[in-house]
Scaffold this motif. Sequence first.
Motif, PDB file in Angstrom:
ATOM      1  N   CYS A  77     -41.835   8.621  21.065  1.00 28.90           N
ATOM      2  CA  CYS A  77     -42.840   8.209  22.123  1.00 28.90           C
ATOM      3  C   CYS A  77     -42.894   8.641  23.359  1.00 28.90           C
ATOM      4  O   CYS A  77     -43.662   8.190  24.342  1.00 28.90           O
ATOM      5  CB  CYS A  77     -42.036   6.535  22.305  1.00 28.90           C
ATOM      6  SG  CYS A  77     -40.779   6.612  23.446  1.00 28.90           S
ATOM      7  N   SER A  78     -41.997   9.804  23.703  1.00 25.51           N
ATOM      8  CA  SER A  78     -42.111  10.662  24.902  1.00 25.51           C
ATOM      9  C   SER A  78     -41.290  10.000  26.236  1.00 25.51           C
ATOM     10  O   SER A  78     -41.746  10.408  27.271  1.00 25.51           O
ATOM     11  CB  SER A  78     -43.571  10.914  25.427  1.00 25.51           C
ATOM     12  OG  SER A  78     -44.090  11.947  24.339  1.00 25.51           O
ATOM     13  N   LYS A  79     -40.648   8.800  25.958  1.00 28.53           N
ATOM     14  CA  LYS A  79     -40.047   8.004  27.027  1.00 28.53           C
ATOM     15  C   LYS A  79     -38.857   9.150  27.638  1.00 28.53           C
ATOM     16  O   LYS A  79     -38.237   9.762  26.627  1.00 28.53           O
ATOM     17  CB  LYS A  79     -39.457   6.876  26.814  1.00 28.53           C
ATOM     18  CG  LYS A  79     -38.580   6.148  27.799  1.00 28.53           C
ATOM     19  CD  LYS A  79     -37.951   4.868  27.615  1.00 28.53           C
ATOM     20  CE  LYS A  79     -37.211   4.281  28.853  1.00 28.53           C
ATOM     21  NZ  LYS A  79     -36.993   3.043  28.662  1.00 28.53           N
ATOM     22  N   THR A  80     -38.774   9.234  28.848  1.00 29.33           N
ATOM     23  CA  THR A  80     -37.770  10.150  29.355  1.00 29.33           C
ATOM     24  C   THR A  80     -36.562   9.128  30.251  1.00 29.33           C
ATOM     25  O   THR A  80     -36.892   8.024  30.555  1.00 29.33           O
ATOM     26  CB  THR A  80     -38.158  11.101  30.476  1.00 29.33           C
ATOM     27  OG1 THR A  80     -38.765  10.331  31.402  1.00 29.33           O
ATOM     28  CG2 THR A  80     -39.075  11.986  29.728  1.00 29.33           C
ATOM     29  N   GLN A  81     -35.342   9.335  30.163  1.00 30.73           N
ATOM     30  CA  GLN A  81     -34.417   8.849  30.629  1.00 30.73           C
ATOM     31  C   GLN A  81     -33.183   9.749  30.998  1.00 30.73           C
ATOM     32  O   GLN A  81     -33.068  10.729  30.366  1.00 30.73           O
ATOM     33  CB  GLN A  81     -33.782   7.314  29.895  1.00 30.73           C
ATOM     34  CG  GLN A  81     -33.113   7.673  28.780  1.00 30.73           C
ATOM     35  CD  GLN A  81     -32.893   6.376  27.848  1.00 30.73           C
ATOM     36  OE1 GLN A  81     -33.801   5.313  27.965  1.00 30.73           O
ATOM     37  NE2 GLN A  81     -31.870   6.355  27.281  1.00 30.73           N
ATOM     38  N   ARG A  82     -32.422   9.332  31.915  1.00 29.71           N
ATOM     39  CA  ARG A  82     -31.351  10.208  32.372  1.00 29.71           C
ATOM     40  C   ARG A  82     -29.843   9.663  31.912  1.00 29.71           C
ATOM     41  O   ARG A  82     -29.848   8.419  31.869  1.00 29.71           O
ATOM     42  CB  ARG A  82     -31.437  10.184  33.930  1.00 29.71           C
ATOM     43  CG  ARG A  82     -32.234  11.093  34.468  1.00 29.71           C
ATOM     44  CD  ARG A  82     -32.546  11.174  35.909  1.00 29.71           C
ATOM     45  NE  ARG A  82     -31.684  12.341  36.180  1.00 29.71           N
ATOM     46  CZ  ARG A  82     -31.637  12.612  37.443  1.00 29.71           C
ATOM     47  NH1 ARG A  82     -32.033  11.916  38.409  1.00 29.71           N
ATOM     48  NH2 ARG A  82     -31.058  13.752  37.865  1.00 29.71           N
ATOM     49  N   ASN A  83     -28.948  10.367  31.513  1.00 29.62           N
ATOM     50  CA  ASN A  83     -27.423   9.932  31.163  1.00 29.62           C
ATOM     51  C   ASN A  83     -26.900  10.858  31.665  1.00 29.62           C
ATOM     52  O   ASN A  83     -26.675  11.912  32.066  1.00 29.62           O
ATOM     53  CB  ASN A  83     -27.211  10.026  29.443  1.00 29.62           C
ATOM     54  CG  ASN A  83     -28.485   9.210  28.812  1.00 29.62           C
ATOM     55  OD1 ASN A  83     -28.655   7.960  29.066  1.00 29.62           O
ATOM     56  ND2 ASN A  83     -29.369   9.547  28.137  1.00 29.62           N
ATOM     57  N   LYS A  84     -25.419  10.060  32.252  1.00 24.76           N
ATOM     58  CA  LYS A  84     -24.396  10.824  32.750  1.00 24.76           C
ATOM     59  C   LYS A  84     -23.765  11.750  31.696  1.00 24.76           C
ATOM     60  O   LYS A  84     -23.550  11.227  30.702  1.00 24.76           O
ATOM     61  CB  LYS A  84     -23.449   9.977  33.414  1.00 24.76           C
ATOM     62  CG  LYS A  84     -23.803   9.192  34.653  1.00 24.76           C
ATOM     63  CD  LYS A  84     -22.724   8.141  35.219  1.00 24.76           C
ATOM     64  CE  LYS A  84     -21.392   8.705  35.289  1.00 24.76           C
ATOM     65  NZ  LYS A  84     -20.608   7.776  35.983  1.00 24.76           N
ATOM     66  N   VAL A  85     -23.356  12.966  32.096  1.00 24.73           N
ATOM     67  CA  VAL A  85     -22.625  13.776  31.186  1.00 24.73           C
ATOM     68  C   VAL A  85     -21.157  12.974  31.103  1.00 24.73           C
ATOM     69  O   VAL A  85     -20.556  12.528  31.950  1.00 24.73           O
ATOM     70  CB  VAL A  85     -22.437  15.161  31.933  1.00 24.73           C
ATOM     71  CG1 VAL A  85     -21.168  15.948  31.177  1.00 24.73           C
ATOM     72  CG2 VAL A  85     -23.875  16.014  32.130  1.00 24.73           C
ATOM     73  N   ALA A  86     -21.011  13.030  29.610  1.00 28.72           N
ATOM     74  CA  ALA A  86     -19.625  12.452  29.277  1.00 28.72           C
ATOM     75  C   ALA A  86     -18.470  13.325  29.471  1.00 28.72           C
ATOM     76  O   ALA A  86     -18.513  14.378  29.138  1.00 28.72           O
ATOM     77  CB  ALA A  86     -19.731  12.148  28.016  1.00 28.72           C
ATOM     78  N   SER A  87     -17.244  13.029  30.350  1.00 27.01           N
ATOM     79  CA  SER A  87     -16.124  14.075  30.522  1.00 27.01           C
ATOM     80  C   SER A  87     -15.053  13.048  29.834  1.00 27.01           C
ATOM     81  O   SER A  87     -14.750  11.993  30.199  1.00 27.01           O
ATOM     82  CB  SER A  87     -16.144  14.263  31.804  1.00 27.01           C
ATOM     83  OG  SER A  87     -15.819  13.093  32.506  1.00 27.01           O
ATOM     84  N   ASP A  88     -14.422  13.828  28.796  1.00 29.46           N
ATOM     85  CA  ASP A  88     -13.348  13.125  27.868  1.00 29.46           C
ATOM     86  C   ASP A  88     -12.456  13.903  27.519  1.00 29.46           C
ATOM     87  O   ASP A  88     -13.049  15.180  27.032  1.00 29.46           O
ATOM     88  CB  ASP A  88     -14.161  12.332  26.969  1.00 29.46           C
ATOM     89  CG  ASP A  88     -13.255  11.729  25.924  1.00 29.46           C
ATOM     90  OD1 ASP A  88     -12.165  12.256  25.517  1.00 29.46           O
ATOM     91  OD2 ASP A  88     -13.285  10.423  25.916  1.00 29.46           O
ATOM     92  N   THR A  89     -11.260  14.004  27.524  1.00 23.55           N
ATOM     93  CA  THR A  89     -10.405  15.079  27.050  1.00 23.55           C
ATOM     94  C   THR A  89     -10.315  15.025  25.350  1.00 23.55           C
ATOM     95  O   THR A  89      -9.984  16.310  25.055  1.00 23.55           O
ATOM     96  CB  THR A  89      -9.044  14.884  27.266  1.00 23.55           C
ATOM     97  OG1 THR A  89      -8.617  13.388  26.999  1.00 23.55           O
ATOM     98  CG2 THR A  89      -8.680  14.701  28.758  1.00 23.55           C
ATOM     99  N   ILE A  90     -11.035  14.192  24.685  1.00 22.80           N
ATOM    100  CA  ILE A  90     -11.060  14.273  23.263  1.00 22.80           C
ATOM    101  C   ILE A  90     -12.161  15.207  22.881  1.00 22.80           C
ATOM    102  O   ILE A  90     -12.071  16.058  22.062  1.00 22.80           O
ATOM    103  CB  ILE A  90     -10.964  12.869  22.713  1.00 22.80           C
ATOM    104  CG1 ILE A  90      -9.663  12.381  22.936  1.00 22.80           C
ATOM    105  CG2 ILE A  90     -11.191  13.036  21.187  1.00 22.80           C
ATOM    106  CD1 ILE A  90      -9.633  10.786  22.232  1.00 22.80           C
TER     107      ILE A  90
END
Length: 105
Positions: A77-90
Amino acid sequence: MSRLTENTAFQCENCGADVLPLTNGSFRNHCPYCLFSKHLDNHPGDRLSNCKGLMRPISLDYSGKKGFQITHKCIKCSKTQRNKVASDTIQEDNILTLMTATSYY
């Protein structure tokens, strides 16, 4: 929906990787390997989207308040959205993929 049921493992529909939930109190909403996401929300966290299309990573941005964010664009559908980069030790987001996301897409 409780925070526990939202933070679950899933299999990436783009690359097939098994993705573990985050363990740092946050939620993972994209694959740490290919960075694709799924269009589930109309507004962050509501899970009300009827689209359910795959969301391609198209850019990486930095904000002093939120840190690095991936911009995704739905291929349906071409919607855009921003997501935080995941930081995780696993299972951290693949830094090489993050740096080259816009080169591929």
